[in-house]
Enzyme design. Sequence first.
Site, mmCIF file in Angstrom:
data_model
loop_
_atom_site.group_PDB
_atom_site.id
_atom_site.type_symbol
_atom_site.label_atom_id
_atom_site.label_comp_id
_atom_site.label_asym_id
_atom_site.label_seq_id
_atom_site.Cartn_x
_atom_site.Cartn_y
_atom_site.Cartn_z
ATOM 1 N N CYS A 210 9.457 1.607 3.531
ATOM 2 C CA CYS A 210 10.331 0.492 3.912
ATOM 3 C C CYS A 210 11.754 0.963 4.133
ATOM 4 O O CYS A 210 12.568 0.254 4.676
ATOM 5 C CB CYS A 210 10.306 -0.587 2.852
ATOM 6 S SG CYS A 210 11.062 -0.013 1.350
ATOM 7 N N PHE B 9 0.809 -1.226 0.000
ATOM 8 C CA PHE B 9 0.000 0.000 0.000
ATOM 9 C C PHE B 9 0.835 1.266 0.000
ATOM 10 O O PHE B 9 0.339 2.332 -0.347
ATOM 11 C CB PHE B 9 -0.951 0.000 1.217
ATOM 12 C CG PHE B 9 -0.294 0.351 2.532
ATOM 13 C CD1 PHE B 9 -0.025 1.675 2.851
ATOM 14 C CD2 PHE B 9 0.064 -0.631 3.447
ATOM 15 C CE1 PHE B 9 0.594 2.012 4.055
ATOM 16 C CE2 PHE B 9 0.688 -0.309 4.641
ATOM 17 C CZ PHE B 9 0.952 1.022 4.944
ATOM 18 N N LYS C 50 -1.154 -7.015 -9.255
ATOM 19 C CA LYS C 50 -2.153 -7.110 -8.177
ATOM 20 C C LYS C 50 -1.773 -6.034 -7.158
ATOM 21 O O LYS C 50 -0.921 -6.243 -6.288
ATOM 22 C CB LYS C 50 -2.106 -8.513 -7.550
ATOM 23 C CG LYS C 50 -3.389 -8.982 -6.908
ATOM 24 C CD LYS C 50 -3.910 -8.128 -5.785
ATOM 25 C CE LYS C 50 -3.153 -8.295 -4.494
ATOM 26 N NZ LYS C 50 -3.566 -7.292 -3.459
ATOM 27 N N GLU D 94 -5.012 -3.727 -1.954
ATOM 28 C CA GLU D 94 -6.463 -3.472 -1.924
ATOM 29 C C GLU D 94 -6.779 -2.160 -1.187
ATOM 30 O O GLU D 94 -7.892 -1.658 -1.259
ATOM 31 C CB GLU D 94 -7.206 -4.659 -1.290
ATOM 32 C CG GLU D 94 -6.889 -4.942 0.179
ATOM 33 C CD GLU D 94 -5.614 -5.768 0.377
ATOM 34 O OE1 GLU D 94 -4.682 -5.684 -0.450
ATOM 35 O OE2 GLU D 94 -5.555 -6.495 1.400
ATOM 36 N N GLU E 61 8.833 -4.518 13.078
ATOM 37 C CA GLU E 61 8.589 -3.342 12.236
ATOM 38 C C GLU E 61 7.266 -2.705 12.661
ATOM 39 O O GLU E 61 6.240 -3.374 12.711
ATOM 40 C CB GLU E 61 8.498 -3.781 10.767
ATOM 41 C CG GLU E 61 8.353 -2.609 9.816
ATOM 42 C CD GLU E 61 8.184 -3.033 8.369
ATOM 43 O OE1 GLU E 61 7.480 -4.038 8.109
ATOM 44 O OE2 GLU E 61 8.742 -2.363 7.488
HETATM 45 P P1 NAD Z 1 1.399 -6.684 2.979
HETATM 46 O O1 NAD Z 1 2.416 -7.766 2.986
HETATM 47 O O2 NAD Z 1 0.312 -6.726 3.987
HETATM 48 O O3 NAD Z 1 0.661 -6.622 1.549
HETATM 49 C C1 NAD Z 1 1.417 -6.593 0.361
HETATM 50 C C2 NAD Z 1 0.603 -7.274 -0.744
HETATM 51 O O4 NAD Z 1 0.403 -8.651 -0.410
HETATM 52 C C3 NAD Z 1 -0.759 -6.667 -0.955
HETATM 53 O O5 NAD Z 1 -1.028 -6.635 -2.344
HETATM 54 C C4 NAD Z 1 -1.691 -7.627 -0.217
HETATM 55 O O6 NAD Z 1 -2.967 -7.694 -0.802
HETATM 56 C C5 NAD Z 1 -0.981 -8.957 -0.322
HETATM 57 N N1 NAD Z 1 -1.168 -9.797 0.865
HETATM 58 C C6 NAD Z 1 -1.290 -9.390 2.153
HETATM 59 N N2 NAD Z 1 -1.385 -10.452 2.970
HETATM 60 C C7 NAD Z 1 -1.310 -11.547 2.196
HETATM 61 C C8 NAD Z 1 -1.335 -12.957 2.479
HETATM 62 N N3 NAD Z 1 -1.461 -13.416 3.713
HETATM 63 N N4 NAD Z 1 -1.228 -13.800 1.444
HETATM 64 C C9 NAD Z 1 -1.092 -13.342 0.190
HETATM 65 N N5 NAD Z 1 -1.058 -12.037 -0.134
HETATM 66 C C10 NAD Z 1 -1.164 -11.146 0.862
HETATM 67 O O7 NAD Z 1 2.189 -5.302 3.042
HETATM 68 P P2 NAD Z 1 1.575 -3.843 3.149
HETATM 69 O O8 NAD Z 1 1.011 -3.666 4.513
HETATM 70 O O9 NAD Z 1 0.746 -3.545 1.975
HETATM 71 O O10 NAD Z 1 2.907 -2.979 2.993
HETATM 72 C C11 NAD Z 1 3.737 -2.643 4.068
HETATM 73 C C12 NAD Z 1 4.921 -3.580 4.146
HETATM 74 O O11 NAD Z 1 5.628 -3.560 2.907
HETATM 75 C C13 NAD Z 1 5.934 -3.175 5.191
HETATM 76 O O12 NAD Z 1 6.358 -4.325 5.852
HETATM 77 C C14 NAD Z 1 7.066 -2.578 4.388
HETATM 78 O O13 NAD Z 1 8.335 -2.638 4.989
HETATM 79 C C15 NAD Z 1 7.021 -3.415 3.159
HETATM 80 N N6 NAD Z 1 7.665 -2.765 2.042
HETATM 81 C C16 NAD Z 1 8.868 -3.248 1.648
HETATM 82 C C17 NAD Z 1 9.539 -2.639 0.615
HETATM 83 C C18 NAD Z 1 10.865 -3.138 0.149
HETATM 84 O O14 NAD Z 1 11.315 -2.698 -0.883
HETATM 85 N N7 NAD Z 1 11.512 -4.044 0.856
HETATM 86 C C19 NAD Z 1 8.966 -1.540 -0.036
HETATM 87 C C20 NAD Z 1 7.719 -1.091 0.387
HETATM 88 C C21 NAD Z 1 7.068 -1.714 1.432
#
Ligand code: NAD
Length: 498
Positions: A281, A149, A173, A176, A383
């Site tokens: 991140c 997000f 994808k 959401e 985190e």
């Molecule tokens: P998230 O892992 O909750 O969601 C990321 C994506 O995965 C979304 O599209 C979501 O719909 C999907 N998703 C969520 N839970 C899932 C599951 N159980 N099974 C399958 N798909 C699932 O992450 P978020 O809250 O959207 O983003 C924040 C996180 O992203 C933080 O931990 C941040 O550090 C990380 N992030 C990392 C980087 C990087 O480059 N390393 C960059 C940006 C964000």
Amino acid sequence: MKDIGHFIAGERVAGTSGVFGPIFDPATGEETGRVAFASAAEVDAAVRAAKAAQPAWAEVSVVRRMRVMFKLKELLEKNVDRLARLVTEEHGKTLEDAKGSVQRGIEVVEFACGLPHLLKGEFSHQVATGIDLWSVRHPLGVCAGITPFNFPAMIPLWMAPLAIACGNAFVLKPSEKDPSCGMALAELFLEAGVPPGIMNVVNGGKDTVDAILAHPDIAAVSFVGATATAEYIYRTGTAHGKRVQALGGAKNHMVILPDADLDMAVDALVGAAYGSAGERCMAISVAVPVGDKTADALLEKLVPRVRQLKIGPGTEPGVEMGPLVTREHLDKVRSYVELGVKEGAELLVDGRDFKMQGYEKGFYLGGCLFDRVTTNMRIYKEEIFGPVLSTVRARSFDEAVAMVNAHEYGNGVAIFTRDGDAARTFANAVNIGMVGVNVPIPVPLAFHSFGGWKRSLFGDHHTHGMEGIRFYTKLKAITGRWPTGIRAGAEFSMPLLR
Ligand code: NAD
């Protein structure tokens, strides 16, 4: 109320699964629309469209694909304000910050404009008498991207332009929580000349992701999100025979040595810890001053700055920090602040009572600053992903390095010092993917690659830069000879070079 469906075979289509998720404006707390969650059948429709379009796209000359990227860059530049507004409306970050993130995404498209050079193969003339050997890069087929997000425009742009420029079709994808940008991007790809079916978007949550991971016609998956999800995506995707790069969460330290320019360090810390409400991140979430004298002097300057943060709706000029993305996330971040107090850390600035006049239902939290955090506390280990900065005092440079290296995450780190020797030793010794020397958020530009170490990345390739080109292509080596070369006759043992 907006109603977001999917983007399949070059057009917006309504969702048919009957499952929807809410979209909020974090600044007001109001529900502004809903997004459809794609079923396995809808994912399959997107993949079928992608699979049907991809072979012809891969045959389009490299030069023409490059020109489509130039057109895409132009269109994105024309639409920066519109895309940034979509980011702010659904994510909450300030418009300036949102514009900056779109710009960083455009830089990946600029990198893709160098496609003819990036895809140049290697050629070895006369590897044996009359025999030449050359290596070329082929696209993989259909690739998917699953994005978080916090950067709804930039992170899809880390992936789709390179995948598509390399001759693949793509299924995105988006998160959401803020799906509108992904849809807008897909329309711009089409307008730039990317054929229908090459750039698709399926919206949804876990079930949609699971359908992507299990789909036999998806060759590769790029993921960015939390570590638990990244690990799941990596394990499940690779178990289904896919190439996977999965970038996860972070806990980024900033080490401040006694000789650092403290004003510079404080400016850097305020921006890097509280910009985008800490939902980056690469945000700095741990300050590590070396020595109590450094810590006291740093905090004396930092505390008033955190108290004076200008918080408000991201669309208002002069605002430095917007709201958090959802009420659920706000509650989670608040609970970490409560946990920190229970764990015995000293809460120097408590943002929990912050109220935004006129926006009482918005998802706001004031900046929070802890001192005397220790490495066994959960607020240090986990985190938080919000405007909460922990200070862990280190007694020495070596202790600071050991602390950074012992943490399970390895995304980014920064050191602030005037001592080149110490900075070089630090950069060499830390087990971290991206290191800043007097640079708090060392995000590599698009022509380098972005990625962390340890549990901040699962897979073998970082994202964008040459690593991106390698991830989205497979290498073929061709050895050729013609009848005018020397004839070796039938060979029954390992052919030797002549
Ligand atoms: P998230 O892992 O909750 O969601 C990321 C994506 O995965 C979304 O599209 C979501 O719909 C999907 N998703 C969520 N839970 C899932 C599951 N159980 N099974 C399958 N798909 C699932 O992450 P978020 O809250 O959207 O983003 C924040 C996180 O992203 C933080 O931990 C941040 O550090 C990380 N992030 C990392 C980087 C990087 O480059 N390393 C960059 C940006 C964000």
